[in-house]
Design an enzyme around this catalytic site. Sequence first.
Site, mmCIF file in Angstrom:
data_model
loop_
_atom_site.group_PDB
_atom_site.id
_atom_site.type_symbol
_atom_site.label_atom_id
_atom_site.label_comp_id
_atom_site.label_asym_id
_atom_site.label_seq_id
_atom_site.Cartn_x
_atom_site.Cartn_y
_atom_site.Cartn_z
ATOM 1 C CG LEU A 54 65.071 42.016 26.459
ATOM 2 C CD1 LEU A 54 65.714 42.052 27.839
ATOM 3 C CD2 LEU A 54 64.148 40.809 26.328
ATOM 4 C CG ASP A 55 58.290 43.228 25.515
ATOM 5 O OD1 ASP A 55 58.115 43.372 26.734
ATOM 6 O OD2 ASP A 55 58.063 42.162 24.918
ATOM 7 C CB ALA A 56 58.458 48.481 28.132
ATOM 8 C CB SER A 94 60.746 41.410 28.421
ATOM 9 O OG SER A 94 59.571 40.962 27.766
#
Length: 195
Positions: A55-57, A59
């Site tokens: 999960l990108d930072a 999100s």
Amino acid sequence: QSLNPPRPPHRLYLLLHKPRGVVCTCHDPQGRTTVLDLLPPLYQGVGGLHPVGRLDADSSGALLLTNDGAFTYYLSHPRHHIPKTYRVWVQGQPPEKVLQRWRQGVPLDGVMTLPAAVQLLRSEGDRSLLEIILHEGRNRQIRRVADQLGYPVVALQRIAIGPVHLGNLRPRAVRPLSRRELAALAYPANREDSA
């Protein structure tokens, strides 16, 4: 000297509510907080724990962690198409024809995205809340598609990975998966020592 063979490591399957600003790596050279930094002391000494997928930072939401490499491979393999469900706030109010384009697939890097389930839940002022179910996980896929369609993401939260739901798990909190959840994921491994 003991003749007993060493016990295999206890396999762990954890669900973490990842907050924004935390990176999905085991070590970060830039010194940012990683998902492993959020684990309580009970799990800090467990070797091999790693996030399953990313999960990108920017999100938040559901992230699985495990020390079972076969489980990671199983969940990550495209053949299994484990759906992931997101709640996404976007700028603007995308009309039905735009949502239909998203459902059918959008070219990213020259390759069409797989069909997705996209539902408008509600609009508030100049932004809208969508529920999106993906069967693939290309890099920053939702954000890139939303940008391409002209409705950039304001906030993104993953609320479920297959049958495993975030529910009322608070940000930064972690819990073990239940036997029922592991069974519902159809993971074929021997799970006798799981929670």
